[in-house]
Structure formats: structure tokens, C-alpha cells
Design a protein around this motif. Sequence first.
Motif, short mmCIF file in Angstrom:
data_model
loop_
_atom_site.label_atom_id
_atom_site.label_comp_id
_atom_site.label_asym_id
_atom_site.label_seq_id
_atom_site.Cartn_x
_atom_site.Cartn_y
_atom_site.Cartn_z
N VAL A 229 0.83 -1.21 0.00
CA VAL A 229 0.00 0.00 0.00
C VAL A 229 0.86 1.26 0.00
CG1 VAL A 229 -1.89 1.20 1.20
CG2 VAL A 229 -1.76 -1.28 1.27
N PHE B 28 -1.77 -0.31 -5.20
CA PHE B 28 -2.80 0.71 -5.19
C PHE B 28 -2.30 1.96 -5.92
CE2 PHE B 28 -3.91 -2.03 -1.71
CZ PHE B 28 -5.30 -2.03 -1.69
N ILE C 212 -9.56 -1.74 1.11
CA ILE C 212 -8.61 -0.91 1.84
C ILE C 212 -9.40 -0.10 2.86
CG2 ILE C 212 -8.73 0.97 0.15
CD1 ILE C 212 -5.59 -0.12 2.12
N LYS D 252 -6.01 2.18 7.82
CA LYS D 252 -4.71 1.79 7.27
C LYS D 252 -4.03 2.98 6.61
CE LYS D 252 -1.34 -0.48 5.22
NZ LYS D 252 -0.12 -0.89 5.95
N ILE D 253 -4.78 3.75 5.83
CA ILE D 253 -4.19 4.89 5.13
C ILE D 253 -3.81 5.99 6.11
CG2 ILE D 253 -4.55 6.63 3.35
CD1 ILE D 253 -4.21 3.74 2.35
#
Length: 422
Positions: free
Chosen positions: A205, A262, A288, A292-293
Motif C-alpha cells: 500500500v 494501489f 482498503i 490503514k491509510i
Amino acid sequence: MLNREDNELLCRVGPGTPGGALMRRFWHPVCTSAQLPHPDCAPLRVRLLGENYVAFRDTEGQVGFLEELCMHRGASLALGRVEEGGIRCLYHGWKFSASGSVMETPNHADPKYAQRLKAPAFPVREEGGIVWAYVGPAGQVPPFSRYAFMDAQPQHRVVLRINVACNYLQLVEGGEDSSHVGVLHTNMARPGWKDNEFTRNPDVVNPAALASNDLEPTLKIEETAFGFHYVALRKTDDPKIRNARVVPFIVPYGRIIPAPAFLFTVLEVPEDDMHTSTFIVVHGDAPITEEKIIELLGLNDPRYYDRKSCTFTASWADTFGQNRELMKENWTGLRGVEVEDATIGLSQGPLYDRSREHLVPADQAVVRVRRVLLESIRRVAENRQPAALGLDLRGVSACDRQLDENESWQDLLPSHRQPATA
């Protein structure tokens, strides 16, 4: 080096400026859909291109985008009541629909009077988890440009907004500067740097997970209908193969950054000359999560990010939270891709004077950003169409792949050759 006159042309985006005239030809992200979470929710005050607006979601779920100040006596509609199909000013109760129709004027209850009036309202689209608006000349509304992330399944997409207190161009240039990735983001880009060893970051990611330890990439640039794209070519262990990282610049402020699994679409929307709303959309073929981001970007620490207001809160007051002790193991003493990028942008001051810089070949893409934007400003001044306006951008992408010496880097993304009209 950019002279001060051109620096001003590029950085000033308010009403009546050449840069502002360019910006006002495009549709802009003004907030995330999540900031207007349900019908009749609280309205949102929006700063865009040096002017103030209000966004609201009416009883039917439709989004309206109006000038902030009530047309009656100038009170802020951002304080208003959102109810029964419109937004109502607290001062005298004047009520407006999402399209700007005057629904009620309680202190002058003559329906014929209300029918003759219309509040300044602007075209709105809601796509890909973002609310977009057009605030330019009424007779020049361009077709709405679609991005690939708009077609992604909601569970395969994360949309974030980060408000940063510096000029948009500083953040755009950082995003188009491939050579900074292996340096500023050392801990994520080049694990093992402390031991002079390179081990690729396994996080699929992370957009800073480089496939090469080469800190001096060779850049090649090509003009496109949406602006330009370029490749950063890095050496690998095989002299016949190079790592090719292709990134586009989409006029007036867009880019797409590749991660192993991604894509990160980043739009640096100018609030005014010294404030920017960064919209980051992450999408791919797998689920996603926002958490997480947020963690990847370093925004899970409240010292850096207020999730309610979407504001990047770190400043010189605490040296951006930099931990000098941590720098024994961490290159920057900071944590997260966005924290590092935003901190560098802020460190340049609210509006950087580019006449003082000293450029090297690795800065070619940064120079091309400026050239393309200056040309676009000239086009608008001459009543010509700027690059990217009205294009279907779903074919615009980015990649990070191995390239054989006999292959053409342009063939990695053939869709860039002929983007369709929207």
C-alpha cells in the motif's frame, strides 16, 4: 530558478489574478462526501481560490454550493439551519434551495418578491466520495472530468482531505519530484539504509516503497493532452533493466502516485494563496480501510491531524513534532508519508520565493510543472483552452515497473497518448 514575476503568476489564485482565472476554468474538489454525512446535516464553510462558500446537503440528499454570505444582509449561511429542503439564514430567516432559489423571505412575505431573486449558487457534482463544484464563468462550464477512482467499489477506495497552511504549488512540486522519495522517505523507501543495505519495503500500500536504491534517477518527460507525464529511471542489479516509475501531472494540480498494489490520486486544491486542501484518494483491486491509510500517512497522531476539521496541525511551535532522538534510526525524526511531505512544504514558508533556488537535473519535472502552468495561464488570458480541461481522465494512471533496455517507457501506459473527451 523562477523569476519573481512568474512565481507570483503561478502562486496567486484569488479573484482577478491570471492564476485565478486559470483555476476558475476547472471543476474543483470542495469537500469530501463524508463531511456532509447525511441529509439536513450541519453546513460546511468552504474556502476556495480566495473566496468563501457554504456547502450543505438538503433534505433529499442533494448538495448545494452557495456564496457564504446571505444575499439579504450578509450574515454567514455556514451558521444557518438546514431544513425542509433548503438552508435558512439565522438573521432574518431567508431560505435558499440547493440551486439558489429563494424559498422564503419571512420579513417580507411577498412570494412575487422571492420569485424575482436567486442566490449565487454554483454547479455541483458528487463523484468518488468527493463533492466537486465549478465557480468560474457561467457560460464556460466544462464537461466534468472523471478519474479512474470514481469507478472503484467503495470498499476499494479511501478518500481523505488534509488542509495544509502553505501555497498549493509547494505541495504540487513535492509530489512531482521523484528524487525526493528515496531521501525524504528513506525509512519507507530504503529499509536497511542504516546498514548500507537495500531491502524493498514489503508494504504493497505504501507509495514510497521503491524498487531501487538509486537516489539519482534519470528523468524523461513527454507532453500530453492532460499536461505531461514523466518517467524516473533507476538502476537495478541488472545493467539491462531499469526500474521505471511513471507519474503524470494533470493540470492544474493533480498527480497519481503508484504503490505496489494501489494508486494514490492527489489533488492540491488552493483555498487561497497560503492555504491548500490536499485531497488524497487511494484505490485498487482489493479492499482498503481508512485506518490503514491514516496510519501509513502518519495522520493517526493527533499532534499532526485533526480528523474532524481535516487540518494538518503540526507547526514550528513544536518543530513539527520532530524527534531528534528518533533520528538515530529514523531519517527524518517524523512518521508517515504525508507528515513528511506536509512538513517540508510548511518549512518553505506560506509562499516560497523560487527566485532563490538552485536546480539540478533531478528537478526537471518540477520545472515542467511550472512551464505547463504558465502556458495554461497564457492560454486562458488569450481565450484559449488550457490543457486537461474537459478530458475524461479515467485512462490517466501511474506505474512502477521494471523496464528492459529495448522497451519504451511510454508503452507502459499507452492510454496516456489519446485521452478521451469527457
